[in-house]
Design a protein around this motif. Structure first.
Motif, PDB file in Angstrom:
ATOM      1  N   GLY A  13     -24.125  49.757  79.370  1.00 32.92           N
ATOM      2  CA  GLY A  13     -23.567  51.317  79.840  1.00 32.92           C
ATOM      3  C   GLY A  13     -24.744  52.207  79.997  1.00 32.92           C
ATOM      4  N   GLY A  14     -24.417  52.392  78.311  1.00 35.29           N
ATOM      5  CA  GLY A  14     -26.004  53.411  78.489  1.00 35.29           C
ATOM      6  C   GLY A  14     -25.503  54.208  77.725  1.00 35.29           C
ATOM      7  N   ALA A  15     -25.796  55.598  77.775  1.00 37.54           N
ATOM      8  CA  ALA A  15     -24.766  57.052  77.986  1.00 37.54           C
ATOM      9  C   ALA A  15     -24.100  57.794  78.415  1.00 37.54           C
ATOM     10  N   ALA A  16     -23.478  56.594  79.876  1.00 43.48           N
ATOM     11  CA  ALA A  16     -22.083  57.061  80.584  1.00 43.48           C
ATOM     12  C   ALA A  16     -20.990  56.635  80.305  1.00 43.48           C
ATOM     13  N   GLY A  17     -21.649  54.739  79.258  1.00 41.58           N
ATOM     14  CA  GLY A  17     -19.823  54.311  78.840  1.00 41.58           C
ATOM     15  C   GLY A  17     -19.773  55.107  77.359  1.00 41.58           C
ATOM     16  N   ALA A  18     -20.774  55.852  76.827  1.00 38.57           N
ATOM     17  CA  ALA A  18     -20.418  56.633  75.530  1.00 38.57           C
ATOM     18  C   ALA A  18     -19.540  57.961  76.171  1.00 38.57           C
ATOM     19  N   PHE A  19     -20.037  58.543  77.179  1.00 38.94           N
ATOM     20  CA  PHE A  19     -19.231  59.436  77.475  1.00 38.94           C
ATOM     21  C   PHE A  19     -17.583  59.350  77.854  1.00 38.94           C
ATOM     22  N   GLY A  20     -17.808  57.654  78.993  1.00 36.60           N
ATOM     23  CA  GLY A  20     -16.310  57.472  79.002  1.00 36.60           C
ATOM     24  C   GLY A  20     -15.686  57.517  78.282  1.00 36.60           C
ATOM     25  N   SER A  21     -16.424  56.773  76.786  1.00 38.77           N
ATOM     26  CA  SER A  21     -15.704  56.955  75.932  1.00 38.77           C
ATOM     27  C   SER A  21     -14.672  57.983  74.942  1.00 38.77           C
ATOM     28  N   PHE A  22     -15.224  58.717  75.474  1.00 42.85           N
ATOM     29  CA  PHE A  22     -14.710  59.673  74.791  1.00 42.85           C
ATOM     30  C   PHE A  22     -14.085  60.834  75.374  1.00 42.85           C
ATOM     31  N   ILE A  23     -13.895  60.536  77.158  1.00 40.98           N
ATOM     32  CA  ILE A  23     -12.822  61.541  77.909  1.00 40.98           C
ATOM     33  C   ILE A  23     -11.330  61.118  77.820  1.00 40.98           C
ATOM     34  N   PRO A  24     -11.007  60.122  76.894  1.00 39.62           N
ATOM     35  CA  PRO A  24      -9.614  60.039  75.912  1.00 39.62           C
ATOM     36  C   PRO A  24      -9.391  60.864  74.772  1.00 39.62           C
ATOM     37  N   LEU A  25      -9.882  61.007  74.334  1.00 39.21           N
ATOM     38  CA  LEU A  25     -10.258  61.818  73.299  1.00 39.21           C
ATOM     39  C   LEU A  25     -10.756  63.547  73.486  1.00 39.21           C
ATOM     40  N   ILE A  26     -10.806  63.669  74.285  1.00 40.64           N
ATOM     41  CA  ILE A  26     -10.590  64.841  74.828  1.00 40.64           C
ATOM     42  C   ILE A  26      -9.805  65.315  75.856  1.00 40.64           C
ATOM     43  N   LEU A  27      -8.762  64.429  76.087  1.00 41.87           N
ATOM     44  CA  LEU A  27      -7.864  64.878  77.349  1.00 41.87           C
ATOM     45  C   LEU A  27      -6.753  64.277  76.201  1.00 41.87           C
ATOM     46  N   ILE A  28      -6.639  63.813  75.065  1.00 42.45           N
ATOM     47  CA  ILE A  28      -5.190  64.424  74.170  1.00 42.45           C
ATOM     48  C   ILE A  28      -5.446  65.536  73.095  1.00 42.45           C
ATOM     49  N   PHE A  29      -6.898  65.621  72.503  1.00 44.90           N
ATOM     50  CA  PHE A  29      -7.207  67.521  72.466  1.00 44.90           C
ATOM     51  C   PHE A  29      -6.647  68.462  73.424  1.00 44.90           C
TER      52      PHE A  29
END
Length: 109
Positions: A13-29
């Protein structure tokens, strides 16, 4: 040798997969900010306004549960509260929890 084509596609997946894993963390914050932090900041600002508006004659409740009437507002962050006839205590302004009644101060004679 033991890597299958499906496994290689899933891990590539590369960078898109890494950013996608941070989306839930950003939403929680973001949810925590709007549900907890922001209302608390608003409440603190309202309390500061209430404390700054204290004046002689106001009926107040302290955080300790003492009910009394403000007899003197001092400059160093203290107020003098009369809790019974002739019984006055010094109270830190920020410990006033609620103003029961805003009254006009009595005219000095």
């Amino acid at each position: 040798m033991f890597v299958t084509p499906a496994f290689a596609q899933a891990t590539g997946g590369g960078a898109a997969g890494a950013f996608g894993s941070f989306i839930p963390l950003i939403l929680i914050f973001a949810i925590m900010y709007f549900l907890l932090i922001r209302p608390q900041q608003k409440k603190v600002k309202e309390h500061q306004k209430m404390v700054e508006a204290l004046r002689r004659g106001d009926q107040v409740i302290t955080q300790g549960g003492i009910v009394g009437k403000v007899t003197k507002v001092k400059e160093d962050g203290e107020i003098e509260v009369e809790i019974a006839t002739g019984v006055k205590v010094r109270v830190i302004k920020s410990t006033v929890a609620q103003v029961i009644s805003k009254t006009e101060p009595a005219a000095e004679e």
